[in-house]
Design a protein around this motif. Sequence first.
Motif, short mmCIF file in Angstrom:
data_model
loop_
_atom_site.label_atom_id
_atom_site.label_comp_id
_atom_site.label_asym_id
_atom_site.label_seq_id
_atom_site.Cartn_x
_atom_site.Cartn_y
_atom_site.Cartn_z
N MET A 1 -5.70 13.27 0.23
CA MET A 1 -6.82 12.15 0.14
C MET A 1 -6.96 11.42 1.49
O MET A 1 -5.66 10.94 2.14
CB MET A 1 -6.30 11.10 -0.86
CG MET A 1 -7.36 10.09 -1.09
SD MET A 1 -7.05 8.95 -2.41
CE MET A 1 -7.32 9.89 -3.93
N LYS A 2 -8.06 10.98 1.99
CA LYS A 2 -8.43 10.44 3.13
C LYS A 2 -7.82 8.95 3.16
O LYS A 2 -7.97 8.38 1.79
CB LYS A 2 -9.64 10.46 3.83
CG LYS A 2 -9.86 11.93 4.40
CD LYS A 2 -11.30 12.11 4.86
CE LYS A 2 -11.54 13.27 5.69
NZ LYS A 2 -12.69 13.24 6.62
N ASN A 3 -7.50 8.33 4.12
CA ASN A 3 -6.95 6.95 4.11
C ASN A 3 -8.40 6.32 4.09
O ASN A 3 -9.43 6.57 4.72
CB ASN A 3 -6.39 6.34 5.44
CG ASN A 3 -5.15 7.04 5.52
OD1 ASN A 3 -4.47 7.14 4.59
ND2 ASN A 3 -4.67 7.69 6.67
N ARG A 4 -8.58 5.07 3.44
CA ARG A 4 -9.76 4.01 3.56
C ARG A 4 -9.31 3.52 4.90
O ARG A 4 -8.44 2.93 5.15
CB ARG A 4 -9.89 3.12 2.44
CG ARG A 4 -10.23 3.92 1.00
CD ARG A 4 -10.05 2.76 -0.30
NE ARG A 4 -10.93 1.83 -0.18
CZ ARG A 4 -11.01 0.71 -0.97
NH1 ARG A 4 -10.25 0.79 -2.26
NH2 ARG A 4 -11.96 -0.16 -0.94
N VAL A 5 -10.78 3.08 5.45
CA VAL A 5 -10.66 2.38 6.89
C VAL A 5 -11.47 1.04 6.92
O VAL A 5 -12.43 1.13 6.39
CB VAL A 5 -11.25 3.45 7.86
CG1 VAL A 5 -11.07 2.87 9.23
CG2 VAL A 5 -10.44 4.90 8.02
#
Length: 423
Positions: A1-5
């Motif tokens: 899962m990608k990091n929230r930025v």
Amino acid sequence: MKNRVVITGLGVVAPNGVGLTSFSEAIKSGASGITFFPELRDLNFSCQLGAKPSISEEKKREYFSELQLRNFNSSGILYGVIAGMDALKDAKITPANPEEDPLWDLGIIFGSGTSGVEKFREAINKIDAKNVRRLGSTSVAQTMTSGVSAYLGGLIGAGNMVTANSSACATGTEALLMGYEHIANGKAKYMLCGSTSDSGPYLWGGFDAMRVTTYKHNQEPNKVAGPMSSEASGFIPSSGAGAYLLESLTSAQERGATIYAEILGGAVNNGGQRIGGSMTAPNSVAVQKCIKDALQNAGVATDDIDYINGHLTATIKDPDEIKNWSLALNRRGAKFPYINSLKGMIGHCLAASGSIEIVSAILQLHEGFVFPNVNCKRIHPEIDALIASEKIPKQLQRVPLKIVAKASFGFGDVNACAIFKKI
């Protein structure tokens, strides 16, 4: 899962305000940084108006040592370093100690268009005079495209990717999206992103020769028609820099940092200079695709957009941009989002336009306002047919914004669109 930025730091060096406080006050009041330049008149420019930040010698020495300032004349690097270091300070991140390891988790993507124009001119003159030894040791650093990121990298001690991008007017928006991807994929903890542009006749002259700049009201800059106006006759060249510190939401929460906005996603594409697109004109099909792809990447519906920070340049392409937004969002009239353009106050900052405008968009999202469209008394009839007049505010509007869009379109048929959300 990608990091929230998220964005946790902002810096800006604009013709109508240097620093967040000054800039925020200026855009709320509609203050202009555009002025008459006698130098441009003496050089027979059609457009004798321009805009550039005011930087005192004392201000320069807050960021550079006396040694660094020796033979230094790159306005773009000056603006970029100030904006970048201010964004870092705003995010409460301390540069690495010179005696310690670099900050391995902090990277930089800071773009520019043409860097060190004055230094190039100096180099040409000295080489022609067979005086090349007098160029000095900083001529390369001041003229390479990555000069601003290199200067920032040394001042900060950045140990992750330190690079530069260059995509004309889309540079700042593209840099943000590149930094976003780097953090989202876990390749860095912090990314300092932004863009900068030099000032002066050697950079602005090409646009004057192309006749895309305005030729009216040279002695009365306050009367120049702004973007979306029926009297718009071309843009006013300008310069400056904008910067933003990006990090993962988890990191920001752990640090207790101020979160200005979350970057939901975005898209970058090119029109291939086809279907009406050219080196200088956008391909409308590509523009609409870029907007739609940005929304899809961000997981946002067209009806969710509350506000658009337009590229809008006060040229004949303004109606086309509005039409593209209307078709991409399938919204018009009173259902069209609020929209404005910063170029009515500060002119077209070229490679820095996207970054400075992103800072203005984030401030509006964070504080809940829409700044006024300056010198847009009579809206262009093609635009008026698509947007309700109240969605093109002429006065400051206090509006609770939740999701906003920012797009930039540049020479070479390049397009970039980013979507931001208030947390």
